[in-house]
Design an enzyme around this catalytic site. Structure first.
Site, PDB file in Angstrom:
ATOM      1  N   ALA A  51      47.920  40.273-139.449  1.00 36.14           N
ATOM      2  CA  ALA A  51      48.104  38.826-139.278  1.00 36.14           C
ATOM      3  C   ALA A  51      47.321  38.407-138.042  1.00 36.14           C
ATOM      4  CB  ALA A  51      49.584  38.504-139.107  1.00 36.14           C
ATOM      5  N   PHE A  66      59.681  34.475-137.221  1.00 32.71           N
ATOM      6  CA  PHE A  66      59.643  33.362-138.180  1.00 32.71           C
ATOM      7  C   PHE A  66      58.931  33.782-139.473  1.00 32.71           C
ATOM      8  CE2 PHE A  66      56.432  29.833-139.040  1.00 32.71           C
ATOM      9  CZ  PHE A  66      57.179  29.251-140.045  1.00 32.71           C
ATOM     10  N   SER A  77      53.767  40.203-132.598  1.00 37.29           N
ATOM     11  CA  SER A  77      53.073  39.625-131.442  1.00 37.29           C
ATOM     12  C   SER A  77      53.716  38.277-131.146  1.00 37.29           C
ATOM     13  CB  SER A  77      51.588  39.375-131.765  1.00 37.29           C
ATOM     14  OG  SER A  77      50.996  38.553-130.767  1.00 37.29           O
ATOM     15  N   ASP A 131      60.927  45.499-135.111  1.00 36.18           N
ATOM     16  CA  ASP A 131      60.785  44.352-134.206  1.00 36.18           C
ATOM     17  C   ASP A 131      61.539  44.665-132.914  1.00 36.18           C
ATOM     18  OD1 ASP A 131      61.148  41.617-133.045  1.00 36.18           O
ATOM     19  OD2 ASP A 131      60.288  40.989-134.957  1.00 36.18           O
ATOM     20  N   ARG A 152      56.415  25.353-130.033  1.00 37.37           N
ATOM     21  CA  ARG A 152      55.293  24.835-130.823  1.00 37.37           C
ATOM     22  C   ARG A 152      55.588  23.402-131.257  1.00 37.37           C
ATOM     23  NH1 ARG A 152      53.873  30.272-134.291  1.00 37.37           N
ATOM     24  NH2 ARG A 152      56.067  30.734-133.909  1.00 37.37           N
ATOM     25  N   TYR A 159      46.233  35.832-125.702  1.00 32.77           N
ATOM     26  CA  TYR A 159      46.511  35.816-127.147  1.00 32.77           C
ATOM     27  C   TYR A 159      45.215  35.943-127.949  1.00 32.77           C
ATOM     28  CZ  TYR A 159      48.421  34.101-131.628  1.00 32.77           C
ATOM     29  OH  TYR A 159      48.811  33.962-132.949  1.00 32.77           O
ATOM     30  N   LEU A 189      52.576  42.005-138.016  1.00 31.51           N
ATOM     31  CA  LEU A 189      52.788  40.647-137.503  1.00 31.51           C
ATOM     32  C   LEU A 189      53.332  40.647-136.078  1.00 31.51           C
ATOM     33  CD1 LEU A 189      52.816  40.245-140.701  1.00 31.51           C
ATOM     34  CD2 LEU A 189      54.271  38.284-140.276  1.00 31.51           C
ATOM     35  N   THR A 202      60.453  37.764-129.273  1.00 27.67           N
ATOM     36  CA  THR A 202      60.442  36.319-129.582  1.00 27.67           C
ATOM     37  C   THR A 202      61.102  36.036-130.924  1.00 27.67           C
ATOM     38  OG1 THR A 202      58.234  36.500-130.599  1.00 27.67           O
ATOM     39  CG2 THR A 202      58.324  35.934-128.266  1.00 27.67           C
TER      40      THR A 202
HETATM   41  P1  NAD Z   1      57.337  34.869-134.000  1.00 26.09           P
HETATM   42  O1  NAD Z   1      57.308  34.889-132.513  1.00 26.09           O
HETATM   43  O2  NAD Z   1      58.436  34.134-134.667  1.00 26.09           O
HETATM   44  O3  NAD Z   1      57.334  36.350-134.581  1.00 26.09           O
HETATM   45  C1  NAD Z   1      56.708  37.424-133.944  1.00 26.09           C
HETATM   46  C2  NAD Z   1      57.663  38.614-133.999  1.00 26.09           C
HETATM   47  O4  NAD Z   1      57.027  39.753-133.403  1.00 26.09           O
HETATM   48  C3  NAD Z   1      58.965  38.367-133.220  1.00 26.09           C
HETATM   49  O5  NAD Z   1      60.071  38.689-134.014  1.00 26.09           O
HETATM   50  C4  NAD Z   1      58.835  39.300-132.011  1.00 26.09           C
HETATM   51  O6  NAD Z   1      60.084  39.724-131.524  1.00 26.09           O
HETATM   52  C5  NAD Z   1      57.993  40.413-132.594  1.00 26.09           C
HETATM   53  N1  NAD Z   1      57.293  41.199-131.571  1.00 26.09           N
HETATM   54  C6  NAD Z   1      56.505  40.747-130.569  1.00 26.09           C
HETATM   55  N2  NAD Z   1      56.036  41.780-129.849  1.00 26.09           N
HETATM   56  C7  NAD Z   1      56.528  42.903-130.423  1.00 26.09           C
HETATM   57  C8  NAD Z   1      56.425  44.286-130.137  1.00 26.09           C
HETATM   58  N3  NAD Z   1      55.680  44.743-129.112  1.00 26.09           N
HETATM   59  N4  NAD Z   1      57.076  45.173-130.923  1.00 26.09           N
HETATM   60  C9  NAD Z   1      57.823  44.757-131.970  1.00 26.09           C
HETATM   61  N5  NAD Z   1      57.967  43.447-132.289  1.00 26.09           N
HETATM   62  C10 NAD Z   1      57.336  42.539-131.515  1.00 26.09           C
HETATM   63  O7  NAD Z   1      55.920  34.313-134.470  1.00 26.09           O
HETATM   64  P2  NAD Z   1      55.378  33.985-135.936  1.00 26.09           P
HETATM   65  O8  NAD Z   1      54.949  32.582-135.957  1.00 26.09           O
HETATM   66  O9  NAD Z   1      56.321  34.465-136.958  1.00 26.09           O
HETATM   67  O10 NAD Z   1      54.039  34.863-135.963  1.00 26.09           O
HETATM   68  C11 NAD Z   1      53.982  36.093-136.647  1.00 26.09           C
HETATM   69  C12 NAD Z   1      52.548  36.622-136.606  1.00 26.09           C
HETATM   70  O11 NAD Z   1      51.670  35.701-137.250  1.00 26.09           O
HETATM   71  C13 NAD Z   1      52.006  36.827-135.196  1.00 26.09           C
HETATM   72  O12 NAD Z   1      51.225  37.991-135.162  1.00 26.09           O
HETATM   73  C14 NAD Z   1      51.132  35.616-134.978  1.00 26.09           C
HETATM   74  O13 NAD Z   1      50.091  35.880-134.074  1.00 26.09           O
HETATM   75  C15 NAD Z   1      50.622  35.357-136.381  1.00 26.09           C
HETATM   76  N6  NAD Z   1      50.262  33.942-136.540  1.00 26.09           N
HETATM   77  C16 NAD Z   1      51.217  32.999-136.702  1.00 26.09           C
HETATM   78  C17 NAD Z   1      50.846  31.672-136.821  1.00 26.09           C
HETATM   79  C18 NAD Z   1      51.855  30.569-137.005  1.00 26.09           C
HETATM   80  O14 NAD Z   1      51.460  29.402-137.015  1.00 26.09           O
HETATM   81  N7  NAD Z   1      53.122  30.832-137.188  1.00 26.09           N
HETATM   82  C19 NAD Z   1      49.483  31.313-136.770  1.00 26.09           C
HETATM   83  C20 NAD Z   1      48.554  32.314-136.568  1.00 26.09           C
HETATM   84  C21 NAD Z   1      48.942  33.631-136.485  1.00 26.09           C
HETATM   85  N1  UDP Z   2      51.708  19.919-128.670  1.00 27.34           N
HETATM   86  C1  UDP Z   2      52.206  18.669-128.304  1.00 27.34           C
HETATM   87  N2  UDP Z   2      53.512  18.580-127.963  1.00 27.34           N
HETATM   88  C2  UDP Z   2      54.372  19.644-128.004  1.00 27.34           C
HETATM   89  C3  UDP Z   2      53.855  20.907-128.396  1.00 27.34           C
HETATM   90  C4  UDP Z   2      52.519  20.988-128.709  1.00 27.34           C
HETATM   91  O1  UDP Z   2      51.473  17.670-128.263  1.00 27.34           O
HETATM   92  O2  UDP Z   2      55.563  19.465-127.679  1.00 27.34           O
HETATM   93  C5  UDP Z   2      50.285  20.004-129.090  1.00 27.34           C
HETATM   94  C6  UDP Z   2      49.487  21.098-128.410  1.00 27.34           C
HETATM   95  O3  UDP Z   2      48.931  20.653-127.204  1.00 27.34           O
HETATM   96  C7  UDP Z   2      48.430  21.397-129.474  1.00 27.34           C
HETATM   97  C8  UDP Z   2      49.141  21.125-130.801  1.00 27.34           C
HETATM   98  O4  UDP Z   2      50.267  20.302-130.463  1.00 27.34           O
HETATM   99  O5  UDP Z   2      47.356  20.504-129.356  1.00 27.34           O
HETATM  100  C9  UDP Z   2      49.633  22.393-131.486  1.00 27.34           C
HETATM  101  O6  UDP Z   2      50.340  23.145-130.528  1.00 27.34           O
HETATM  102  P1  UDP Z   2      51.177  24.429-130.898  1.00 27.34           P
HETATM  103  O7  UDP Z   2      51.764  24.938-129.624  1.00 27.34           O
HETATM  104  O8  UDP Z   2      52.111  24.134-132.005  1.00 27.34           O
HETATM  105  O9  UDP Z   2      50.114  25.473-131.481  1.00 27.34           O
HETATM  106  P2  UDP Z   2      48.589  25.813-131.116  1.00 27.34           P
HETATM  107  O10 UDP Z   2      47.796  25.263-132.243  1.00 27.34           O
HETATM  108  O11 UDP Z   2      48.199  25.205-129.818  1.00 27.34           O
HETATM  109  O12 UDP Z   2      48.586  27.299-131.070  1.00 27.34           O
END
Ligand code: NAD
Ligand code: UDP
Length: 326
Positions: free
Chosen positions: A113, A11, A74, A31, A185, A144, A72, A35
């Site tokens: 990230a 994403f 994970s 990638d 999520r 995580y 990124l 996921t």
């Molecule tokens: P996402 O799951 O959409 O993207 C993660 C990507 O990493 C996926 O494309 C997955 O296939 C790839 N991946 C996972 N393990 C891998 C591996 N071993 N080798 C190669 N690729 C791998 O999630 P996202 O929301 O886009 O998150 C991206 C990054 O940002 C992550 O590191 C996540 O921890 C961090 N992050 C995201 C959020 C958020 O709210 N979206 C919040 C905090 C941190």
């Molecule tokens: N949550 C919820 N309903 C859902 C998915 C998540 O009420 O269908 C809640 C979850 O328990 C958390 C918040 O929404 O309190 C955010 O969850 P999310 O999985 O998006 O991310 P988190 O902040 O927990 O990593």
């Protein structure tokens, strides 16, 4: 400039690839599609400056000369990292080490990230970067949280012992188009439940809070962090990126119902173990050092996301089972 984006088919990673290309960079996304999805990058098929490599970053790799490495890769959604616990730990440990080795080899700047999850179920509110957090090291979410804390420690160690130019961003909940339908999520769950006329699944009472950042704001923050000369003065210390507007999960559910005009109801379900009760970033450092703050509020961001989820639902309506964290 040539940039490596690990997790580039995810994403956030795919939006970051777009933004880097728009800035004139050449981009290689690595990638393993655990996921993420190829479709997130389909629109870049004819872009000569873009390359995709399917590879697990837990195995050593090289991509040739690069100036910037964004790490990124994970699983990020609780549903995903609870399903792929061991893979998540490895992505944060072996994956981060391998990505740092690429940065070291090519003298590239490295941006990790990381996550607000480093603060666990925080006792300090809002969370500032100086807070060390309240993480249960043996709870289900530890795969995580501890993986990211280890990733931060590894990043700082490569800075101290190997002189890699590192930066760490702690991202707070971010949402928008290209989140997978089965991501689990809260925003993708609520939007598609509302669009399908199904009850919105609120875990626990819904009084727990989150602060939701729209993807374009977040990517802008990531780019500023990578580019900023001022950020060098932070000596590698983490910077929070997130929207400081705080909502209860129940507020978010009602907002989704309002914006979609859906007649869905609310169904309360069990609260996942160790679900953080409150979360709001203190973004004073991002404001001062990067001149960054989010511009898109939750209503506007949800509206911008709706069209994507509407379209994504069309061919698969009713066939995609919802995923729940509990
Ligand atoms: P996402 O799951 O959409 O993207 C993660 C990507 O990493 C996926 O494309 C997955 O296939 C790839 N991946 C996972 N393990 C891998 C591996 N071993 N080798 C190669 N690729 C791998 O999630 P996202 O929301 O886009 O998150 C991206 C990054 O940002 C992550 O590191 C996540 O921890 C961090 N992050 C995201 C959020 C958020 O709210 N979206 C919040 C905090 C941190
Ligand atoms: N949550 C919820 N309903 C859902 C998915 C998540 O009420 O269908 C809640 C979850 O328990 C958390 C918040 O929404 O309190 C955010 O969850 P999310 O999985 O998006 O991310 P988190 O902040 O927990 O990593």
């Amino acid at each position: 400039m040539r940039a490596l984006v690990t997790g580039g088919a995810g994403f956030l990673g795919s939006h970051l690839c777009d933004a880097l290309l728009a800035e004139g960079c050449a981009v290689i996304a690595v990638d393993n599609l655990l996921t993420g999805a190829r479709e997130n990058l389909e629109h870049l098929g004819n872009e000569r400056r873009f390359e995709f490599r399917e590879h697990d970053v837990c195995e050593p790799f090289d991509v040739g000369s690069v100036d910037l490495v964004f790490h990124l890769a994970s699983p990020a959604s609780p549903v995903d990292y609870l399903q792929y616990g061991l893979e998540t730990l490895r992505a944060g440990s072996a994956g981060t080490t391998n990505a740092l080795a690429v940065a070291q080899k090519h003298g590239a700047r490295f941006v990790l990230a990381s996550t607000s999850e480093c603060y666990g179920d925080p006792k300090e509110h809002p969370q500032s970067e100086t807070y060390w957090g309240n993480v249960n090291p043996v709870g289900p979410r530890s795969v995580y949280d501890e993986s990211k804390r280890f990733a931060e420690a590894t990043t700082m160690a490569y800075r101290r012992y190997r002189q890699v130019d590192t930066r760490i961003v702690r991202l707070f909940n971010t949402y928008g188009p290209r989140m997978q339908l089965n991501d689990g999520r809260v925003v993708p769950n609520f939007l598609q439940q509302a669009l399908r006329g199904e009850d919105l699944t609120v875990y626990g009472s819904g009084a727990q809070t989150r602060s939701f950042c729209y993807v374009t704001d977040l990517v802008d923050g990531l780019l500023r962090m990578a580019r900023s000369a001022e950020a060098a003065k932070l000596n590698g210390s983490p910077v929070n990126l997130g929207n400081p507007e705080e909502f209860t999960v129940l507020d978010c559910a009602y907002l989704v119902l309002h914006l979609t005009g859906s007649r869905s109801g609310i169904r309360h379900m069990a609260l996942p173990e160790d679900d953080p009760q409150q979360r709001r970033p203190d973004i004073a450092i991002a404001r001062a050092v990067l001149g960054w703050e989010p511009k898109v509020d939750l209503s506007a961001g949800l509206r911008l996301s709706l069209e994507y989820f509407r379209r994504a639902l069309e061919p698969r309506e009713m066939s995609e089972p919802m995923r729940a964290a509990s």
